[in-house]
Write a protein that holds these residues in place. Structure first.
Motif, short mmCIF file in Angstrom:
data_model
loop_
_atom_site.label_atom_id
_atom_site.label_comp_id
_atom_site.label_asym_id
_atom_site.label_seq_id
_atom_site.Cartn_x
_atom_site.Cartn_y
_atom_site.Cartn_z
N GLY A 137 0.97 -0.93 -0.24
CA GLY A 137 -0.23 -0.15 -0.32
C GLY A 137 1.22 1.35 -0.69
O GLY A 137 0.23 2.72 -0.24
N GLY A 138 2.04 1.11 0.08
CA GLY A 138 2.93 2.10 0.06
C GLY A 138 2.70 2.93 1.41
O GLY A 138 2.60 2.82 2.79
N THR A 139 3.69 4.28 1.63
CA THR A 139 3.79 5.23 2.64
C THR A 139 2.16 5.95 2.76
O THR A 139 2.40 6.14 4.59
CB THR A 139 4.66 6.51 1.90
N ASN A 151 5.74 -9.52 -4.56
CA ASN A 151 6.85 -8.91 -3.74
C ASN A 151 7.88 -9.31 -3.87
O ASN A 151 8.44 -10.08 -3.30
CB ASN A 151 5.71 -9.73 -2.26
N ALA A 152 8.68 -8.81 -4.60
CA ALA A 152 10.12 -8.35 -5.09
C ALA A 152 10.40 -7.34 -5.04
O ALA A 152 9.91 -6.56 -5.12
CB ALA A 152 10.11 -9.02 -5.49
N LEU A 153 12.21 -6.39 -4.64
CA LEU A 153 12.80 -5.70 -4.68
C LEU A 153 12.79 -5.52 -6.66
O LEU A 153 13.85 -6.32 -7.25
CB LEU A 153 13.67 -6.19 -3.76
N LEU A 193 2.15 14.12 -2.35
CA LEU A 193 0.68 14.56 -1.88
C LEU A 193 -0.01 12.85 -2.60
O LEU A 193 0.76 13.06 -3.75
CB LEU A 193 0.37 15.56 -1.98
N THR A 194 0.01 12.12 -1.75
CA THR A 194 -1.15 11.10 -2.54
C THR A 194 -1.86 11.43 -3.49
O THR A 194 -2.22 10.48 -4.90
CB THR A 194 -1.59 10.31 -1.25
N PRO A 195 -3.26 12.48 -3.37
CA PRO A 195 -4.19 12.51 -4.28
C PRO A 195 -3.82 12.60 -5.73
O PRO A 195 -3.70 12.05 -6.97
CB PRO A 195 -5.02 13.61 -3.97
P1 FAD Z 1 5.22 5.57 -2.09
O1 FAD Z 1 3.27 5.95 -1.63
O2 FAD Z 1 5.91 6.06 -1.38
O3 FAD Z 1 5.09 4.38 -2.45
C1 FAD Z 1 6.15 3.34 -2.94
C2 FAD Z 1 6.17 2.07 -2.93
O4 FAD Z 1 7.04 1.03 -3.69
C3 FAD Z 1 6.66 2.06 -0.97
O5 FAD Z 1 5.54 0.35 -1.01
C4 FAD Z 1 7.57 1.01 -1.16
O6 FAD Z 1 8.50 0.99 -0.12
C5 FAD Z 1 8.04 0.14 -3.00
N1 FAD Z 1 9.26 0.07 -3.39
C6 FAD Z 1 10.17 1.26 -2.96
N2 FAD Z 1 11.60 0.55 -4.30
C7 FAD Z 1 11.22 -0.26 -4.56
C8 FAD Z 1 12.04 -1.23 -5.66
N3 FAD Z 1 12.89 -1.02 -6.02
N4 FAD Z 1 11.15 -2.15 -5.97
C9 FAD Z 1 9.55 -2.53 -5.73
N5 FAD Z 1 8.93 -1.73 -4.32
C10 FAD Z 1 10.05 -0.61 -4.20
N6 FAD Z 1 0.41 12.81 1.48
C11 FAD Z 1 -0.94 13.21 0.99
O7 FAD Z 1 -1.30 13.50 0.44
N7 FAD Z 1 -1.97 13.98 2.30
C12 FAD Z 1 -0.31 13.84 4.15
O8 FAD Z 1 -1.94 13.56 4.33
C13 FAD Z 1 -0.22 12.82 4.19
N8 FAD Z 1 1.10 12.90 4.78
C14 FAD Z 1 1.68 11.77 5.02
C15 FAD Z 1 2.87 11.52 6.23
C16 FAD Z 1 4.06 11.43 6.82
C17 FAD Z 1 4.20 10.80 7.93
C18 FAD Z 1 4.11 11.31 5.16
C19 FAD Z 1 6.28 10.29 5.62
C20 FAD Z 1 4.05 10.92 4.22
C21 FAD Z 1 2.66 11.08 3.19
N9 FAD Z 1 2.35 12.02 2.60
C22 FAD Z 1 1.04 12.61 2.71
C23 FAD Z 1 3.00 11.87 1.34
C24 FAD Z 1 2.02 10.78 0.93
O9 FAD Z 1 2.48 10.08 1.84
C25 FAD Z 1 3.00 10.41 -0.46
O10 FAD Z 1 3.44 11.45 -1.54
C26 FAD Z 1 2.40 9.42 -1.06
O11 FAD Z 1 2.52 8.42 -0.75
C27 FAD Z 1 3.40 9.10 -2.61
O12 FAD Z 1 2.71 7.89 -3.23
P2 FAD Z 1 3.93 7.50 -4.01
O13 FAD Z 1 2.76 6.09 -5.07
O14 FAD Z 1 5.08 7.61 -4.99
O15 FAD Z 1 4.91 6.03 -3.45
#
Ligand code: FAD
Length: 530
Positions: free
Chosen positions: A91-93, A166-168, A373-375
């Motif tokens: 599900g990510g960050t 589930n792999a890097l 940001l997530t959205p």
């Molecule tokens: P992520 O959600 O980080 O997902 C990336 C995924 O890829 C992770 O699971 C990671 O482990 C995986 N991964 C990394 N490298 C590899 C690889 N080589 N192979 C396979 N998998 C890999 N945003 C908001 O909009 N509102 C908020 O209130 C908000 N609050 C936050 C609070 C905190 C404490 C933090 C840290 C962030 C917050 N954010 C918020 C930001 C938001 O979480 C991120 O912008 C968002 O999760 C980014 O999504 P993403 O898909 O880019 O990456």
């Protein structure tokens, strides 16, 4: 059979210097080293139409959208444990160590405040002085919710026929991804299109003892022990939000600020937030940098250099670093695919989410100079999949994206800050309307409302187009969301003024505003109902 066409040189689209180009030579098999391969007879030769690296907000949104449109999709997701050993599920960050646990802990802090206010509203609360947080119970409740979301996410992928690996993941060549699984085995797949959505992880400062003795936002939400007296290093939104909820939960909390509060946000609003937090009991150490973190018998000793260059020290139970996040491009072996990234931040520069290698895309926090940001990640991911698999031409608009700092008196904003508006349009060409206001619910418990403030940034010509809105107060996130739609629909100040408010709400204060900064009139609260 695939047709491989060997070209004499890699045709790079140098759109935005400076860029780091890492070993353009790639190896696609034991027999061939090449500089660029163009594959025809496209989709049939690949196992998937889309492989996504990273199962977070952006990656999952793109994957599910693509699968719904009939594409064959796989998602690699892998969480490298934090230095403290914290790990989490799919599900990510946002879901695991970001928005969701943060908002839940913010809510826990607000409820503590509400319990005390409730007494003023007539609730009989025996022994109110003994009301306190049970950290373990809170942390378990938050983690249980996260685990349920992890589970639902896996089921959703399965139902949509997205393969979860589930792999890097890393690039073996421009169309081949290898994934190292937990047991050390490698899973290799090929894809017509690849999406990089690996996000980032918190940085640690390069000082003795930081990694051994500090934690980050990756660890705080699942901490098994109460954090106790906590030092938060960093005053970006993550640092302030963590400080806000920890202080609200009753822990002695200090924020160490290197330069400014909430870099990138409107600085007048940022300073009001800091004042409000200070008033609630958060300590701030300004213009200071940590120098050494050391475990001692009575806690974690922190040495820091203050604004006069003197070394100061104190002992804390927890030291949390919130000094920024590093992009996770290093593990990807981007050089094997010829994808270029920006040396300054290791992020990927992409026009319409397309990298310099045409079939490789990027969304989310990994993108250079885009809001983290997530959205934003979700919307860009969905639009990309629609362009790839449904002939859509709609592209992501990264402007006017609303956001909120949950601090705990919230700060929501959309559009330009006053500083940005001044730079772009010039001070003479913008008008700032502003007001302090009194939320109705603050009266009975006699809550301090001196930081409930808002401002509307408009142009002085062009029908007074609204180019920024800023709101500090209860539920600011809920307040600002609708106004973001209005700004996207070219809201003007006369239209804002002709809107009838909802009474009694805090949101209506954005409609009542009429005092300009230029007038130097007192923006202190008007009467409630006139
Ligand atoms: P992520 O959600 O980080 O997902 C990336 C995924 O890829 C992770 O699971 C990671 O482990 C995986 N991964 C990394 N490298 C590899 C690889 N080589 N192979 C396979 N998998 C890999 N945003 C908001 O909009 N509102 C908020 O209130 C908000 N609050 C936050 C609070 C905190 C404490 C933090 C840290 C962030 C917050 N954010 C918020 C930001 C938001 O979480 C991120 O912008 C968002 O999760 C980014 O999504 P993403 O898909 O880019 O990456």
């Amino acid at each position: 059979m695939a047709t491989l066409l060997f070209l004499p040189s890699f045709v790079l689209s140098f759109r935005r210097p400076p860029v780091k180009i890492i070993n353009l030579a790639c190896t696609i098999s034991r027999h061939y080293t090449y500089t660029q391969v163009i594959c025809t007879n496209l989709s049939k030769q690949y196992m998937y139409d889309l492989v996504v690296l990273g199962g977070g907000s952006g990656g999952l949104a793109a994957a599910k959208q693509a699968a719904e449109l009939g594409a064959r999709v796989a998602v690699f997701d892998y969480v490298t444990p934090s230095p403290k050993g914290t790990k989490w599920g799919l599900g990510g960050t946002c879901v695991n160590v970001g928005c969701i646990p943060k908002k839940l802990m913010h809510q826990a802090a607000l409820l503590g405040e509400a319990v005390h206010e409730a007494a003023a509203f007539g609730w009989v609360i025996p022994d109110i002085k003994s009301v306190q947080i049970n950290w373990e119970a809170l942390s378990v409740a938050v983690q249980n919710h996260i685990k349920s979301v992890n589970w639902v996410t896996r089921v959703d992928l399965k139902n949509k026929k997205v393969e979860y690996i589930n792999a890097l993941g890393y690039f073996k060549d421009p169309h081949t991804i290898g994934g190292i699984m937990k047991n050390g085995e490698e899973n290799v797949v090929t894809a017509k299109n690849i999406l990089i959505a690996v996000g980032g992880r918190p940085k640690y400062p390069d000082i003795p003892g930081a990694i051994e003795n500090g934690i980050t936002s990756d660890d705080i939400f699942s901490l098994s022990q109460p954090p106790g007296k906590t030092l938060i290093v960093g005053a970006g939104y993550i640092g302030l939000e963590c400080a806000g909820f920890l202080n609200g939960l009753g822990y002695n909390t200090t924020v160490m600020v290197r330069s400014i509060i909430l870099r990138g946000f409107d600085q007048q609003m940022a300073n009001i937030i800091a004042e409000e937090m200070e008033q609630r009991g958060v300590h701030f150490i300004y213009q200071a940098k940590p120098k050494l973190i050391k475990k001692e018998a009575d806690g974690i000793l922190v040495h820091w250099v203050d604004k006069l260059g003197q070394v100061q020290k104190d002992v804390y139970d927890t030291v949390l670093f919130a000094i920024g996040r590093r992009a996770l491009t290093k593990d990807l072996k981007l050089e094997n695919a010829g994808v270029i990234c920006i040396p300054d931040d290791d992020k990927i520069d992409a026009v319409d989410e397309q990298t310099n290698v045409p079939h490789i895309y990027a969304v989310g926090d990994i993108l250079h100079k885009k809001p983290e940001l997530t959205p934003v990640a979700i919307h860009a991911g969905k639009l990309l999949s629609k362009r790839l698999f449904a002939n859509s031409s709609e592209t992501m608009d990264y402007t006017n994206i609303a956001t909120t700092v949950f601090s705990p008196l919230e700060y929501g904003c959309v559009g330009l800050s006053e500083e940005q508006a001044n730079i772009i349009y010039g001070e003479d060409n913008i008008e700032i309307y502003h007001a302090y206001y009194k939320p109705t619910e603050f009266f009975i418990p006699q809550k301090d409302n001196s930081h409930c403030y808002l401002k509307v940034v408009t142009l002085r010509n062009n029908d007074q187009k609204v180019i920024g809105m800023h709101f500090i107060g209860p539920n600011a996130g809920e307040v600002i969301q609708g106004f973001a739609t209005a700004i996207k629909s070219n809201l003007t100040f006369p239209i804002l003024k002709s809107t009838v408010g909802i009474h009694p709400t805090s949101a209506e204060e954005l409609i009542r505003v009429f005092i300009t900064k230029r007038s130097k009139m007192d923006p202190k609260p008007q009467s409630c109902c006139s």
